[in-house]
Write an enzyme that holds these catalytic residues in place. Structure first.
Site, mmCIF file in Angstrom:
data_model
loop_
_atom_site.group_PDB
_atom_site.id
_atom_site.type_symbol
_atom_site.label_atom_id
_atom_site.label_comp_id
_atom_site.label_asym_id
_atom_site.label_seq_id
_atom_site.Cartn_x
_atom_site.Cartn_y
_atom_site.Cartn_z
ATOM 1 N N ASP A 14 0.827 6.009 1.114
ATOM 2 C CA ASP A 14 1.839 7.066 1.145
ATOM 3 C C ASP A 14 1.626 8.005 2.327
ATOM 4 O O ASP A 14 2.118 9.132 2.319
ATOM 5 C CB ASP A 14 1.833 7.842 -0.171
ATOM 6 C CG ASP A 14 0.456 8.449 -0.474
ATOM 7 O OD1 ASP A 14 -0.519 8.032 0.177
ATOM 8 O OD2 ASP A 14 0.358 9.324 -1.348
ATOM 9 N N ASP A 40 1.637 13.051 3.783
ATOM 10 C CA ASP A 40 1.851 12.140 2.659
ATOM 11 C C ASP A 40 2.562 12.875 1.530
ATOM 12 O O ASP A 40 2.611 14.108 1.491
ATOM 13 C CB ASP A 40 0.553 11.465 2.202
ATOM 14 C CG ASP A 40 -0.374 12.418 1.472
ATOM 15 O OD1 ASP A 40 -0.022 13.602 1.304
ATOM 16 O OD2 ASP A 40 -1.454 11.979 1.063
ATOM 17 N N LEU A 41 3.145 12.081 0.657
ATOM 18 C CA LEU A 41 3.938 12.615 -0.447
ATOM 19 C C LEU A 41 3.006 13.098 -1.546
ATOM 20 O O LEU A 41 2.177 12.330 -2.054
ATOM 21 C CB LEU A 41 4.886 11.538 -0.976
ATOM 22 C CG LEU A 41 5.809 11.937 -2.123
ATOM 23 C CD1 LEU A 41 6.719 13.079 -1.723
ATOM 24 C CD2 LEU A 41 6.637 10.733 -2.563
#
Length: 641
Positions: A563, A520-521
């Site tokens: 995300d 995930d970011l």
């Protein structure tokens, strides 16, 4: 009379009763491990009680040896029970189980041969200072070695359950709390027995404490129905499903419901769990009627929304009905598209039924080509404004369609076919290309079989073509909606799950490695807060674009939720997957973006085990690895084998 000895039979009876009841659930790993644990405690308590009824040292020593298989098995079985309720099934291979029993078997052997070396009990004598004879034991070095191993297993189990307790929600939290609370008694009582903080003489109160622990475990089983239905990887998958899910047991009690289902019906999830389905959904007649019906699929109207509901029966390995799963998918937008298309088709059918058909007659021998008024109207010319012959008809046909049309007409003329059907574009008076459908049939032929006269119909099919194009575009749009994440353009969760299932089967069948990366970011919330959600969306797009351009054609990227993204790396082993993850992580964070600076990702890596028939455990491992990456500072790769 030795009252304590008689009372010690109580834990033996209680534990044996629980063991027998749980043994009926042999298809459930958690139930069978708890049954074996209760049986070992019952064995221990029973023969210890018989030992306390003895009056000579040799008899007591013999009964102590008989009780010891239950004593050394109890910590191992408790550890296996804790691994079962935590769904850590890797511990249930024969190699690992045998490994866990190596030290207990060594302890048992040293205890049975104690009179030879006196390293387990340095003293074993009869104590007559109390109201009944008791064996006085002084523990030797081998005893403390076995006790050290016992507490390693007990503390590992307690810490694992406590960690899961912190992460869990709802009834599962209650189950784990009861089990944790129960384990405190035998640990504290056994420590007191070893070190004598409270004086009970030479009596061992541990069997009583384990009985109390078993009662708490039984409450966890009976009250919360621990083994009826336990969703796999609930915290990582079930809660984040884009579809609504309701799970009931065989009595119609709501065992679990995910947030999406609660959102669809406007209810609070915790309040529904434990209620009968009829009580939980008494305000929703449509879903209640569907649940009580024999239908497996239905469309439900809930407010302004239309929901596709599918009901599946859950069977045990013996074929017994254990409950139901109801899967709910909102299809409101899809139904609107379908209704619009149906209305268009109905209008087209009405237009065709009106008989607005152009007619033509081509007399080949005379070179006459006559058409009716409707034919002229289709082309936009009122009757008499234009004389159409066969030669200038060719000038109105679209260049791309002329040759195929003439070839079909030629086959009919030569006698290869009795008729022809052609669709082509014609230039109308307005300058637009219109689609027409011509059907011609030979009305007369000469002696050589060549047509001398062909009659036909001429229909404007532009509306149909427009509808077909709209349908094609709608189907393509629906396909994209069904398989693609509309923000990032990568695969969505549904298509990714189907692909992962297929790749898992292929890996299992051909023995090829399959690795999974979940990332995930980092700091997406900070980007949203500081630069706005449009910037956050742009950051997700940039990240996906970079990853998509950096992987092979045989690897697959998709959005798993929020995300979090999933990368399926085919034909790649564990080491190769780690290299891929490090390459992606390092490559992304070196780029500077003018709107929000550098981006970074946290990655979890795992690989499918050869003995795994599905990908559920793989998902749990890679999700746990991602969690560790984020917990340990982000912008890093963590792997779990």
């Amino acid at each position: 009379m030795n009252i304590y000895a008689l009372l010690t039979f109580i834990p033996a009876i209680v534990c044996l009763a629980i063991a027998i009841r749980l043994a009926n659930r042999r298809e459930q790993l958690e139930a069978i491990t708890l049954s074996l644990l209760m049986f070992s405690i019952a064995w221990w308590a029973f023969f210890y009680a018989v030992e306390l009824l003895g009056h000579d040292l040799e008899t007591m020593r013999l009964l102590n040896k008989i009780s010891y298989p239950g004593i050394v098995s109890t910590p191992v079985l408790f550890f296996l029970f804790s691994m079962a309720i935590l769904d850590k099934r890797k511990w249930f291979s024969w190699k690992r189980i045998l490994f866990l029993f190596v030290i207990p078997l060594a302890v048992l052997l040293s205890m049975w041969t104690n009179e030879i070396h006196w390293l387990y009990y340095s003293v074993s004598e009869l104590d007559l200072s109390s109201s009944f004879p008791v064996q006085r034991l002084v523990h030797g070095p081998l005893f403390w070695l076995g006790m050290f191993y016992t507490y390693i297993l007990l503390l590992s189990s307690i810490f694992s359950i406590a960690h899961q307790y912190v992460l869990s929600k709802g009834p599962y939290r209650g189950q784990l709390k009861m089990i944790l609370f129960g384990t405190l008694f035998p640990v504290l009582v056994n420590i007191n027995y070893l070190f004598g903080f409270v004086d009970f003489g030479y009596l061992d109160m541990t069997p009583f404490a384990f009985t109390l622990a078993s009662v708490f475990m039984a409450i966890g089983v009976m009250r919360y129905r621990l083994f009826d239905i336990r969703p796999v990887a609930k915290e990582t998958v079930f809660e984040r499903l884009p579809d609504g899910v309701i799970i009931t047991d065989d009595r119609g009690t709501v065992v679990d419901i995910n947030p999406m289902a609660c959102s669809m019906f406007g209810v609070e999830c915790p309040k529904l769990i434990g209620l009968n389905f009829s009580d939980a959904f008494s305000d929703s007649e449509t879903v209640l009627s569907f649940f009580n019906s024999d239908q497996s699929n239905s469309e439900l109207k809930v407010g302004k929304a239309i929901i596709d509901a599918r009901k599946t029966i859950i069977h045990s390995s013996r074929g017994k009905i254990r409950g139901h799963i109801i899967l709910l998918t909102e299809i409101t937008e899809r139904k609107k598209v379908e209704d619009a298309l149906r209305q268009s088709e109905e209008r087209l059918a009405l237009a065709v039924k009106g008989g607005n058909v152009g007619l033509w007659d081509f007399n080949i021998d005379k070179g006459e080509f006559s058409i009716n008024e409707r034919y002229y109207q289709i082309m936009g010319y009122p009757g008499g404004d234009l004389l159409i012959t066969f030669q200038n008809w060719k000038e109105f046909v679209h260049p791309e369609d002329l040759l195929p049309s003439l070839e079909e007409m030629e086959r009919c003329y030569n006698g290869e076919k009795d008729y022809f059907d052609i669709e082509y574009r014609m230039l109308s008076k307005s300058g637009d290309w219109i689609w027409v459908h011509d059907r011609g049939e030979a009305a007369e032929r000469d002696k050589n079989g060549r047509a001398t006269r062909i009659l036909g119909t001429h229909i404007d099919i532009s509306p149909t073509k427009q509808i077909e194009e709209a349908l094609r575009e709608s189907q393509e749009k629906y396909r994209r909606l069904a398989t693609t994440d509309m923000l990032t353009g990568v695969m969505n969760r549904y298509s990714l799950s189907e692909l992962l299932r297929a790749e898992t089967e292929r890996s299992r069948r051909y023995g090829s490695p399959l690795s999974l990366l979940m990332f995930d970011l980092d700091n997406l919330k900070m980007i949203n807060d500081n630069y706005g959600h449009l910037a956050g969306d742009e950051a997700l797009k940039i990240t996906c674009s970079y990853v998509q351009s950096s992987i092979r054609n045989c690897d697959y990227l998709g959005r798993w939720g929020g995300d979090e993204f999933l990368l399926i790396v085919t034909n790649t082993d564990f080491d190769g997957a780690i290299k891929v993850a490090e390459k992606l992580r390092a490559g992304l964070c070196v780029k500077e973006h003018k709107n929000f600076g550098k981006l970074s990702i946290s990655i979890g890596v795992s690989v499918l085990h050869k003995d795994e028939s599905d990908f559920d455990a793989l998902l749990r491992r890679v999700d746990k690895a991602l969690y560790e990456s984020k917990k340990n500072g982000k912008n890093r790769v963590t792997s779990f084998v």
